[in-house]
Structures are given as structure tokens and as C-alpha cells.
Design a protein around this motif. Structure first.
Motif, PDB file in Angstrom:
ATOM      1  N   UNK A   1       0.837  -1.204   0.000  1.00 23.13           N
ATOM      2  CA  UNK A   1       0.000   0.000   0.000  1.00 23.13           C
ATOM      3  C   UNK A   1       0.867   1.247   0.000  1.00 23.13           C
ATOM      4  N   UNK A   2       1.848   1.284   0.903  1.00 26.27           N
ATOM      5  CA  UNK A   2       2.739   2.447   0.992  1.00 26.27           C
ATOM      6  C   UNK A   2       3.524   2.611  -0.300  1.00 26.27           C
TER       7      UNK A   2
ATOM      8  N   UNK B 220       3.511   5.774  -2.991  1.00 27.11           N
ATOM      9  CA  UNK B 220       4.723   6.498  -3.375  1.00 27.11           C
ATOM     10  C   UNK B 220       4.957   6.429  -4.882  1.00 27.11           C
ATOM     11  N   UNK B 221       4.782   5.232  -5.447  1.00 27.57           N
ATOM     12  CA  UNK B 221       5.006   5.070  -6.886  1.00 27.57           C
ATOM     13  C   UNK B 221       3.982   5.856  -7.694  1.00 27.57           C
TER      14      UNK B 221
ATOM     15  N   UNK C 208       7.916   2.883 -14.561  1.00 25.93           N
ATOM     16  CA  UNK C 208       7.803   1.509 -15.062  1.00 25.93           C
ATOM     17  C   UNK C 208       9.069   0.705 -14.764  1.00 25.93           C
ATOM     18  N   UNK C 209      10.221   1.372 -14.798  1.00 26.40           N
ATOM     19  CA  UNK C 209      11.475   0.676 -14.494  1.00 26.40           C
ATOM     20  C   UNK C 209      11.485   0.200 -13.038  1.00 26.40           C
TER      21      UNK C 209
ATOM     22  N   UNK D   6       4.735  -7.734  -6.500  1.00 27.37           N
ATOM     23  CA  UNK D   6       3.590  -8.382  -7.137  1.00 27.37           C
ATOM     24  C   UNK D   6       2.281  -7.900  -6.516  1.00 27.37           C
ATOM     25  N   UNK D   7       2.258  -7.758  -5.186  1.00 28.29           N
ATOM     26  CA  UNK D   7       1.043  -7.318  -4.505  1.00 28.29           C
ATOM     27  C   UNK D   7       0.703  -5.868  -4.832  1.00 28.29           C
ATOM     28  N   UNK D   8       1.710  -5.085  -5.164  1.00 21.68           N
ATOM     29  CA  UNK D   8       1.492  -3.666  -5.464  1.00 21.68           C
ATOM     30  C   UNK D   8       0.607  -3.471  -6.681  1.00 21.68           C
ATOM     31  N   UNK D   9       0.619  -4.441  -7.600  1.00 17.76           N
ATOM     32  CA  UNK D   9      -0.144  -4.308  -8.848  1.00 17.76           C
ATOM     33  C   UNK D   9      -1.617  -4.069  -8.564  1.00 17.76           C
ATOM     34  N   UNK D  10      -2.169  -4.783  -7.581  1.00 20.17           N
ATOM     35  CA  UNK D  10      -3.592  -4.642  -7.254  1.00 20.17           C
ATOM     36  C   UNK D  10      -3.904  -3.218  -6.826  1.00 20.17           C
TER      37      UNK D  10
END
Length: 296
Positions: A86-87, A91-92, A102-103, A171-175
């Protein structure tokens, strides 16, 4: 409609067969949990002991210890693998250079595809007494005595949680990034007109918009409360950290396979499956109540 989708139904057959062979057919072996199983006697010849294996499971101190370790490690992993993505997604989301964004996303996403056999070997080398951390980095900070990262139970848990988070958070960040991409840009524009800073926009627009998916991900992760990660623990642990690092899956492997106590090992595994089933049903009920999420 059924005739039109005949080919698609036929394509399901290999998957259904594999699931039946490897997931449902072996369930007949659960009878071992109620037997004093002897391989040379088989299912039919082994003596029936009823609930004795389950009684022994709760009487053994190491059995209760591994159950506690499993809950502790899995709970810490669940919390870390929810908060960190989540954090990081927040930030991204603030990065405006798409190439750079994307990098970074690709770099943090890659560890998900590495097996714990590879990562375990890397961690064993890095965290050994003469490894990169103890041999080069800690002396820079004035720490001359090596830290037993994989030989001390408390440090071992920290290493397990931290390395699992590092491996999976990309991987979890994608959601969460997908959720952020679906927020109406007009809300941010209206907030800017009203003089809201980026922090205020995050606090009053971004986070409230993410609450439904956070609720779903958090509640559904309860179903994995007893899956503390066999592959990871098995490749990292040793007898020195059994008191803090041994989990149900590794315990079943040692007791059932290495020690030949097939009945006790199966009983522990069946207990884990039953608790996992209860937690999964509870998680889906909570997801439906809190976020109106349901599969069926």
C-alpha cells in the motif's frame, strides 16, 4: 450456447483431471490420521487408533510450539505484505516520469518469479558469519561481532518476514496500482482548485478510494493464516531455530516423512487444513459483509 462453447469445455478436461488426481484422490489417505499406519500393512491392515494421534498432537510440547510459530510468522507476513505494498503503491503513484516509474515497478516485480531454492542460497551466503552483511556492512557501523541471523530464533523470524515481503510486495502492489488508476482524476482537480496539498489529496481522496480493496485483500489473506511458507522456511531454517522458526508444514515433513510417524504427521496436517477451511469461510463472509465482495 453449450454447443458453441464445446471446445472451451474440452480444454478444461486436462485441468480437471490434474486437479482430481493431485488434489482430491490423495484425500483418501487422510484415514492415516486415525491409524497407527505401517506402510507394509497399508490402509486396510494398519491398526485403528481413533483420535489418539490428535490427542498426542495436543499433548506434545513441540506440536503446540509449531502451531504458535505458524500463527506468529503468518500473521507478521500478512501484516507486512499488506502495509508495504500500500505504501509503495502510494509512493510510486506520485512519480510523474513514466519511464522511471515503469522501471522501478519492473525491478520490484521480478523477485516474485525467483524460487526460494535460489533466494535461500543467496540469503544463506549473505547472512552467514563471513557473508556480505556480517563481513562487510556491519563493520562499517562499528559492529564487529557477527549477528547470527539464521542461528537466533528472533533474528530468524525477522529475516523470514523481511525476505518474504521483499520477494512479494512488488507483485502485490499491482492490485493497489490498478485501484489508484481507477480513481476519477476530476476529484484531484477539484481538490487542487480548493487548495488541497498532495498530502491532503492522498488523505481525503486516495486512501478512502482504496479502503474497499484493502478490506478485501486483508480479509481474504486470513485464509492463509496457517500457510507460513514451507518453501522459504525449509530452505532457511536449522535445528538452532526450531523453537521460533519451525512451522506446521516443516513439522509435518520432519515427523511424518523423516521420522516415519505417518499418523501423527497426517493428523497435524488435517488439523491445519480444517482450521484453514474455517478461516477461508470466515474471510469470505467478512469480505462480503465489509466490502460486498463475493465470487458466487
Amino acid at each position: 450456447m453449450a454447443k458453441k462453447n464445446t471446445v472451451l469445455y474440452l480444454m478444461l478436461i486436462p485441468g480437471i483431471l490434474l486437479t482430481f488426481i493431485f488434489n482430491y484422490l490423495p484425500m483418501g489417505g487422510l484415514i492415516i490420521a486415525f491409524q497407527k499406519f505401517k506402510p507394509w500393512l497399508g490402509f486396510t491392515g494398519s491398526p485403528w487408533v481413533g483420535w489418539d494421534n490428535f490427542r498426542l498432537m495436543f499433548e506434545r510440547e513441540d506440536s503446540l510450539q509449531v502451531i504458535g510459530n505458524t500463527f506468529a510468522i503468518a500473521g507478521l507476513k500478512m501484516l507486512s505484505n499488506l502495509v508495504v505494498p500500500i505504501v509503495f503503491a502510494l509512493l510510486l503513484n506520485e512519480v510523474r516520469q513514466m519511464f522511471f516509474k515503469r522501471a522501478i515497478q519492473t525491478l520490484v516485480y521480478l523477485p516474485h518469479f525467483l524460487s526460494w531454492v535460489i533466494l535461500g542460497g543467496i540469503l544463506l551466503d549473505m547472512l552467514s558469519s563471513q557473508g556480505l552483511i556480517n563481513g562487510m556492512l556491519l563493520p562499517v557501523f562499528g559492529i564487529d561481532r557477527p549477528i547470527q541471523f539464521l542461528g537466533d530464533g528472533n533474528w530468524f523470524r525477522a529475516v523470514v518476514v523481511a525476505s518474504d515481503t521483499w520477494k512479494e510486495f512488488g507483485f502485490s502492489t499491482i492490485v493497489f496500482l490498478a485501484t489508484l488508476a481507477g480513481i476519477n482524476p476530476a476529484w484531484y482537480e477539484a481538490a487542487e482548485v480548493d487548495g488541497a496539498s498532495r498530502w491532503k489529496q492522498t488523505l481525503h481522496i486516495t486512501l478512502p478510494s482504496m479502503i474497499p480493496i484493502i478490506t478485501v485483500v486483508g480479509t481474504l489473506s486470513l485464509g492463509n493464516i496457517l500457510n507460513a511458507g514451507f518453501d522459504q522456511i525449509f530452505n532457511l531454517y536449522n535445528p538452532l531455530v526450531y523453537d521460533k522458526g519451525d512451522i506446521i508444514d516443516t513439522f509435518v515433513y520432519r515427523i511424518g516423512v523423516l521420522s516415519g510417524q505417518f499418523g501423527l504427521g497426517t493428523a497435524v496436517g488435517l488439523f491445519k487444513s480444517f482450521v484453514g477451511l474455517v478461516m477461508i469461510v470466515t474471510a469470505y463472509r467478512l469480505a462480503y459483509k465489509l466490502a460486498n465482495y463475493r465470487i458466487f
